[in-house]
Design a protein around this motif. Structure first.
Motif, PDB file in Angstrom:
ATOM      1  N   LYS A   1       0.857  -1.134   0.051  1.00  0.00           N
ATOM      2  CA  LYS A   1      -0.027   0.079  -0.140  1.00  0.00           C
ATOM      3  C   LYS A   1       0.981   1.119  -0.069  1.00  0.00           C
ATOM      4  CE  LYS A   1      -3.309  -1.760   3.306  1.00  0.00           C
ATOM      5  NZ  LYS A   1      -3.884  -1.568   4.557  1.00  0.00           N
ATOM      6  N   LEU A   2       0.555   2.137  -0.921  1.00  0.00           N
ATOM      7  CA  LEU A   2       1.375   3.591  -0.764  1.00  0.00           C
ATOM      8  C   LEU A   2       0.434   4.572  -0.095  1.00  0.00           C
ATOM      9  CD1 LEU A   2       2.147   3.230  -4.620  1.00  0.00           C
ATOM     10  CD2 LEU A   2       4.096   4.244  -2.800  1.00  0.00           C
ATOM     11  N   ILE A   3       1.129   5.258   0.912  1.00  0.00           N
ATOM     12  CA  ILE A   3       0.610   6.318   1.778  1.00  0.00           C
ATOM     13  C   ILE A   3       1.025   7.746   1.590  1.00  0.00           C
ATOM     14  CG2 ILE A   3       0.296   6.664   4.069  1.00  0.00           C
ATOM     15  CD1 ILE A   3       1.351   3.801   4.801  1.00  0.00           C
ATOM     16  N   ASP A   4       0.053   8.560   1.537  1.00  0.00           N
ATOM     17  CA  ASP A   4       0.273   9.976   0.915  1.00  0.00           C
ATOM     18  C   ASP A   4       0.532  10.610   2.141  1.00  0.00           C
ATOM     19  OD1 ASP A   4       0.238  10.167  -1.696  1.00  0.00           O
ATOM     20  OD2 ASP A   4      -1.738  10.865  -2.183  1.00  0.00           O
ATOM     21  N   PRO A   5       1.002  12.021   2.056  1.00  0.00           N
ATOM     22  CA  PRO A   5       1.736  12.720   3.215  1.00  0.00           C
ATOM     23  C   PRO A   5       1.074  12.919   4.250  1.00  0.00           C
ATOM     24  CG  PRO A   5       2.281  13.842   1.121  1.00  0.00           C
ATOM     25  CD  PRO A   5       1.176  12.696   0.743  1.00  0.00           C
ATOM     26  N   ARG A   6      -0.198  12.841   4.099  1.00  0.00           N
ATOM     27  CA  ARG A   6      -0.884  13.281   5.522  1.00  0.00           C
ATOM     28  C   ARG A   6      -1.355  11.834   6.148  1.00  0.00           C
ATOM     29  NH1 ARG A   6      -6.153  15.200   5.204  1.00  0.00           N
ATOM     30  NH2 ARG A   6      -6.161  14.981   2.816  1.00  0.00           N
ATOM     31  N   GLY A   7      -0.787  10.811   5.948  1.00  0.00           N
ATOM     32  CA  GLY A   7      -1.026   9.423   6.175  1.00  0.00           C
ATOM     33  C   GLY A   7      -2.178   8.832   5.565  1.00  0.00           C
ATOM     34  N   GLU A   8      -2.881   9.625   4.609  1.00  0.00           N
ATOM     35  CA  GLU A   8      -3.909   8.944   4.124  1.00  0.00           C
ATOM     36  C   GLU A   8      -3.542   8.031   2.873  1.00  0.00           C
ATOM     37  OE1 GLU A   8      -2.725  11.717   3.296  1.00  0.00           O
ATOM     38  OE2 GLU A   8      -3.744  12.894   1.755  1.00  0.00           O
ATOM     39  N   MET A   9      -4.565   7.195   2.100  1.00  0.00           N
ATOM     40  CA  MET A   9      -4.292   6.461   1.126  1.00  0.00           C
ATOM     41  C   MET A   9      -3.833   7.245   0.087  1.00  0.00           C
ATOM     42  SD  MET A   9      -5.100   3.675   2.140  1.00  0.00           S
ATOM     43  CE  MET A   9      -5.865   2.731   3.555  1.00  0.00           C
ATOM     44  N   LEU A  10      -3.235   6.527  -0.937  1.00  0.00           N
ATOM     45  CA  LEU A  10      -2.659   7.142  -2.170  1.00  0.00           C
ATOM     46  C   LEU A  10      -3.691   7.756  -2.869  1.00  0.00           C
ATOM     47  CD1 LEU A  10      -0.218   7.398  -4.030  1.00  0.00           C
ATOM     48  CD2 LEU A  10      -0.830   5.138  -5.306  1.00  0.00           C
ATOM     49  N   ASP A  11      -3.439   8.978  -3.270  1.00  0.00           N
ATOM     50  CA  ASP A  11      -4.391   9.856  -4.465  1.00  0.00           C
ATOM     51  C   ASP A  11      -4.739   8.790  -5.701  1.00  0.00           C
ATOM     52  OD1 ASP A  11      -4.452  12.885  -5.497  1.00  0.00           O
ATOM     53  OD2 ASP A  11      -4.694  11.270  -6.971  1.00  0.00           O
ATOM     54  N   PRO A  12      -5.992   8.876  -5.831  1.00  0.00           N
ATOM     55  CA  PRO A  12      -6.471   7.713  -6.780  1.00  0.00           C
ATOM     56  C   PRO A  12      -5.919   7.829  -8.179  1.00  0.00           C
ATOM     57  CG  PRO A  12      -8.297   8.804  -5.666  1.00  0.00           C
ATOM     58  CD  PRO A  12      -6.930   9.362  -5.103  1.00  0.00           C
ATOM     59  N   THR A  13      -5.677   8.996  -8.609  1.00  0.00           N
ATOM     60  CA  THR A  13      -5.072   9.206  -9.872  1.00  0.00           C
ATOM     61  C   THR A  13      -3.521   8.395 -10.033  1.00  0.00           C
ATOM     62  OG1 THR A  13      -4.003  11.309  -9.261  1.00  0.00           O
ATOM     63  CG2 THR A  13      -6.152  11.510 -10.628  1.00  0.00           C
ATOM     64  N   TRP A  14      -2.992   8.568  -8.868  1.00  0.00           N
ATOM     65  CA  TRP A  14      -1.499   7.749  -8.784  1.00  0.00           C
ATOM     66  C   TRP A  14      -2.005   6.394  -8.781  1.00  0.00           C
ATOM     67  CZ3 TRP A  14       3.636   9.161  -8.476  1.00  0.00           C
ATOM     68  CH2 TRP A  14       3.892  10.583  -8.939  1.00  0.00           C
ATOM     69  N   GLU A  15      -3.022   5.760  -8.517  1.00  0.00           N
ATOM     70  CA  GLU A  15      -3.292   4.242  -8.458  1.00  0.00           C
ATOM     71  C   GLU A  15      -3.195   3.821  -9.708  1.00  0.00           C
ATOM     72  OE1 GLU A  15      -7.154   3.177  -6.815  1.00  0.00           O
ATOM     73  OE2 GLU A  15      -6.568   3.897  -4.753  1.00  0.00           O
ATOM     74  N   ALA A  16      -3.596   4.677 -10.628  1.00  0.00           N
ATOM     75  CA  ALA A  16      -3.578   4.134 -12.255  1.00  0.00           C
ATOM     76  C   ALA A  16      -2.011   4.188 -12.652  1.00  0.00           C
ATOM     77  CB  ALA A  16      -4.339   5.177 -13.108  1.00  0.00           C
ATOM     78  N   TYR A  17      -1.423   5.195 -12.285  1.00  0.00           N
ATOM     79  CA  TYR A  17       0.109   4.972 -12.603  1.00  0.00           C
ATOM     80  C   TYR A  17       0.782   3.848 -12.034  1.00  0.00           C
ATOM     81  CZ  TYR A  17      -1.001   9.975 -13.292  1.00  0.00           C
ATOM     82  OH  TYR A  17      -1.528  11.339 -13.389  1.00  0.00           O
ATOM     83  N   ALA A  18       0.477   3.437 -11.051  1.00  0.00           N
ATOM     84  CA  ALA A  18       1.009   2.384 -10.103  1.00  0.00           C
ATOM     85  C   ALA A  18       0.603   0.923 -10.741  1.00  0.00           C
ATOM     86  CB  ALA A  18       0.521   2.334  -8.609  1.00  0.00           C
ATOM     87  N   THR A  19      -0.425   1.014 -11.361  1.00  0.00           N
ATOM     88  CA  THR A  19      -0.813  -0.346 -12.169  1.00  0.00           C
ATOM     89  C   THR A  19       0.002  -0.365 -13.368  1.00  0.00           C
ATOM     90  OG1 THR A  19      -2.942  -0.239 -11.100  1.00  0.00           O
ATOM     91  CG2 THR A  19      -2.790  -1.332 -13.169  1.00  0.00           C
ATOM     92  N   THR A  20       0.059   0.823 -14.296  1.00  0.00           N
ATOM     93  CA  THR A  20       0.952   1.204 -15.294  1.00  0.00           C
ATOM     94  C   THR A  20       2.125   0.510 -15.183  1.00  0.00           C
ATOM     95  OG1 THR A  20      -0.514   2.599 -16.048  1.00  0.00           O
ATOM     96  CG2 THR A  20       1.493   2.467 -17.225  1.00  0.00           C
ATOM     97  N   VAL A  21       2.857   1.025 -13.933  1.00  0.00           N
ATOM     98  CA  VAL A  21       4.445   0.931 -13.943  1.00  0.00           C
ATOM     99  C   VAL A  21       4.583  -0.739 -13.290  1.00  0.00           C
ATOM    100  CG1 VAL A  21       6.111   1.451 -12.151  1.00  0.00           C
ATOM    101  CG2 VAL A  21       5.060   3.376 -13.344  1.00  0.00           C
ATOM    102  N   ALA A  22       3.531  -1.197 -12.725  1.00  0.00           N
ATOM    103  CA  ALA A  22       3.730  -2.548 -12.299  1.00  0.00           C
ATOM    104  C   ALA A  22       3.796  -3.347 -13.404  1.00  0.00           C
ATOM    105  CB  ALA A  22       2.621  -2.917 -11.110  1.00  0.00           C
ATOM    106  N   ASN A  23       2.949  -3.179 -14.423  1.00  0.00           N
ATOM    107  CA  ASN A  23       2.692  -4.126 -15.403  1.00  0.00           C
ATOM    108  C   ASN A  23       3.742  -3.798 -16.517  1.00  0.00           C
ATOM    109  OD1 ASN A  23       0.458  -5.583 -14.498  1.00  0.00           O
ATOM    110  ND2 ASN A  23      -0.741  -3.728 -14.395  1.00  0.00           N
ATOM    111  N   ALA A  24       4.634  -2.843 -16.498  1.00  0.00           N
ATOM    112  CA  ALA A  24       5.763  -2.876 -17.603  1.00  0.00           C
ATOM    113  C   ALA A  24       6.279  -4.024 -17.632  1.00  0.00           C
ATOM    114  CB  ALA A  24       6.719  -1.556 -17.130  1.00  0.00           C
ATOM    115  N   GLU A  25       6.267  -4.873 -18.681  1.00  0.00           N
ATOM    116  CA  GLU A  25       6.983  -6.125 -18.648  1.00  0.00           C
ATOM    117  C   GLU A  25       8.451  -6.079 -18.784  1.00  0.00           C
ATOM    118  OE1 GLU A  25       5.670  -9.173 -18.783  1.00  0.00           O
ATOM    119  OE2 GLU A  25       3.442  -8.384 -19.021  1.00  0.00           O
TER     120      GLU A  25
END
Ligand code: G16
Length: 557
Positions: A77-101
């Motif tokens: 899980k990625l955690i944003d600066p105020r201790g909250e869950m990752l900003d949803p727009t970055w969830e999509a970036y995370a998925t893209t980066v994780a799937n780079a073959e």
């Protein structure tokens, strides 16, 4: 300055992605078998550095955990600066980066991100990480750190908190992003700093009060045990605790026949409690990373059971006090304090639930005059919705949740000048609760301390707490299907939009049961579809659940 091509390529060769496996950032980050995740953690590390650089070097957190899932699973899980869950727009970036073959796909994805978001790579960055007790945690932590160092080069500040609870990492991220006096007031960004902060607040709130008995805590054989061993002496004068589910040396024991999910899903006592728990004594279960909690007890005598036609005499009957019961207890208590302080007109309380909330709990809250919102499953959805209230109480039925006090509310309480001693006492209590309750994310430990404070002040045992309302009988089922993504929902997951035609059949089934309610949704943390069913009677809930399970199986075959 461009991205460090050589270091990223080298790191990618060390932790290559398994071909053909697709990762997605789901309900609570990435989650799957631990053995497949090293490449993902490597990329999560790189992304955390970029997120930090994008936010001018503010600290980002990464927690390696699969929480309530079995020991062989893991996640991030990625955690944003105020201790909250990752900003949803970055969830999509995370998925893209994780799937780079390949390394070159990854370099392309990272470069695109840096360019499109105009990330200044010369900026410094800061990442805090932690992991739970899972056996794959060490290797995944190595991969994570390699990713952080590959991307951060000499400009990254990396703090490894080691084996800690998830809420501790959220808290530490928030603390690290505060400066000077503010940080001093909030607490040190370590596990000990966190636990002593909440222990101090708890002891203060318990002054002059006594718990009715010791609390038995099932640690799910996970990291919660390590944290509670530290906390136990800090709170022993206010609350004696007994720990079970403490086997953190056997990886297979994690969440097995114990833990919040086992208790909530099966509505049963963990076997380790059988010979320990006495009728009328309070008990609770944490999950594998200690971010959720449910309470329960065994009855001492008669209890109200509408399905059996009224009061029935029983001793030793298992009764669950889940996230809904915690939400109603907390909202009621805090609402009373606000009124006693004379702030009823200024501070509005609201409650956020999901479709899993028992219909009786929602009715109870509405009857008490509290606004209730329903949002999709996932702490991230509840947290944001709760932030809209002066005091937002959010709990999932499964025990994830917390109470948020808005910055304006905190200011109002800090500057409050009471007119009477009663107002003064109530305002002090509210200020104490702000320190006790984790404002970044739900925490099993802080939540059970909150419950204990409320029960001690009300002089209630679990039966008095339970008497507020009677849950509608319900069932929670997991159904294995070929492709859970074929099930799509809308209206806060209460209605299916796909497979076509299924919702109409589900509605027809539900109508056959008095107070019938059911919904189907794909899990974001396990490879299954979840079915929830409730009805006015126990046999009705069982029958409806089974009928909906059959429907899911028919539509997925
Ligand atoms: C995670 C999320 C919770 C969610 C749970 C189940 O919990 O943080 O918000 O309720 O998963 O989600 P799903 O039904 O989508 O599988 P945990 O405790 O596993 O981190």
């Amino acid at each position: 300055m461009g991205i460090p091509i050589d270091k990223i390529t080298e790191a990618c060769d060390r932790f290559p992605k398994q071909q053909g496996v697709t990762f997605s950032y789901g309900t609570a980050g990435f989650r799957t078998k631990g053995a497949t995740l090293a490449s993902t953690l490597l990329r999560v590390g790189m992304l955390a550095v970029l997120r930090s650089k994008k936010l001018d070097g503010r600290t980002i957190g990464v927690m390696i955990t699969a929480s309530h899932n079995p020991a062989e699973d893991n996640g991030a899980k990625l955690i944003d600066p105020r201790g909250e869950m990752l900003d949803p727009t970055w969830e999509a970036y995370a998925t893209t980066v994780a799937n780079a073959e390949t390394a070159s796909d990854l370099l392309k994805a990272l470069t695109q991100l840096v360019d499109s978001l105009k990330i200044d790579l010369t900026k410094s960055s800061s990442v805090i990480c932690g992991r739970d007790t899972r056996p794959s945690g060490n290797e995944l932590n190595d991969a994570l750190q390699m990713g952080i160092k590959a991307m951060g080069q000499e400009t990254v500040e990396l703090v490894d908190l080691g084996v800690v609870t998830t809420p501790c990492v959220h808290y530490a991220v928030k603390s690290r992003n505060l400066k000077g006096e503010e940080r001093k007031a909030y607490g040190e960004p370590t596990l000990e700093g966190y636990l002593s902060k909440i222990a101090d607040a708890f002891n203060q709130l318990m002054t002059g009060r006594q718990s009715t008995s010791s609390l038995v805590i099932d640690c799910a054989n996970g990291v919660g045990f390590s944290a509670l061993e530290i906390l136990k002496p800090m709170i022993s004068s206010s609350l004696p605790i007994e720990l079970v589910g403490t086997n953190i040396d056997d990886p297979a024991a994690l969440n097995s026949n114990c833990g919040a999910d086992y208790v909530k899903t099966g509505q049963r006592l963990p076997p380790a409690m059988t010979d320990i728990l006495k009728p009328g004594q309070r008990a609770c279960s944490l999950d594998g990373d200690a971010d959720r909690v449910v309470f329960y007890y065994l009855t001492t005598g008669s209890h109200n059971a509408p399905e059996a036609g009224g009061q029935v005499q029983t001793e030793g009957k298992f009764r669950l006090l889940d996230g809904d019961k915690i939400a109603t207890l907390a909202a009621g208590y805090i609402g009373d304090l606000v009124k006693q302080a004379g702030l009823g007109d200024k501070l509005k309380i609201g409650v956020v639930q999901t479709a899993y909330a028992n219909g009786s709990s929602t009715a109870y809250l509405r009857n008490a005059g509290l606004p209730v919102r329903c949002v999709p499953t996932g702490v991230k959805h509840l947290h944001h919705a709760a932030e809209r209230y002066d005091i937002g109480v959010y709990f999932e039925a499964n025990g994830h949740g917390t109470v948020l006090f808005s910055p304006e509310t905190i200011d109002i309480l800090a500057q409050f000048e009471p007119s009477t001693p009663a107002q003064d006492t109530a305002a002090k209590q509210l200020r104490g609760l702000i320190s006790l309750i984790n404002q970044a994310v739900g925490d099993a430990i802080s939540d059970f301390l909150l419950v204990e404070v409320i029960l001690a002040h009300k002089r209630w045992g679990p039966e008095e707490w339970d008497a507020g309302y009677e849950d509608l009988p319900n069932r929670l089922l997991k159904v294995s299907v070929a492709d859970r993504n074929a099930f799509k929902t809308e209206d806060a997951e209460r209605k299916l939009t796909s497979p076509e035609g299924m919702q109409a059949e589900l509605d027809e089934l539900t109508r056959k049961f008095e107070k019938g309610r059911s919904f189907v949704r794909p899990s974001g943390t396990e490879d299954c579809v979840r079915v929830y069913a409730e009805a006015s009677t126990e046999p009705g809930a069982i029958q409806l659940g089974k009928a909906v399970q059959d429907l899911v199986e028919r539509y997925s075959s």
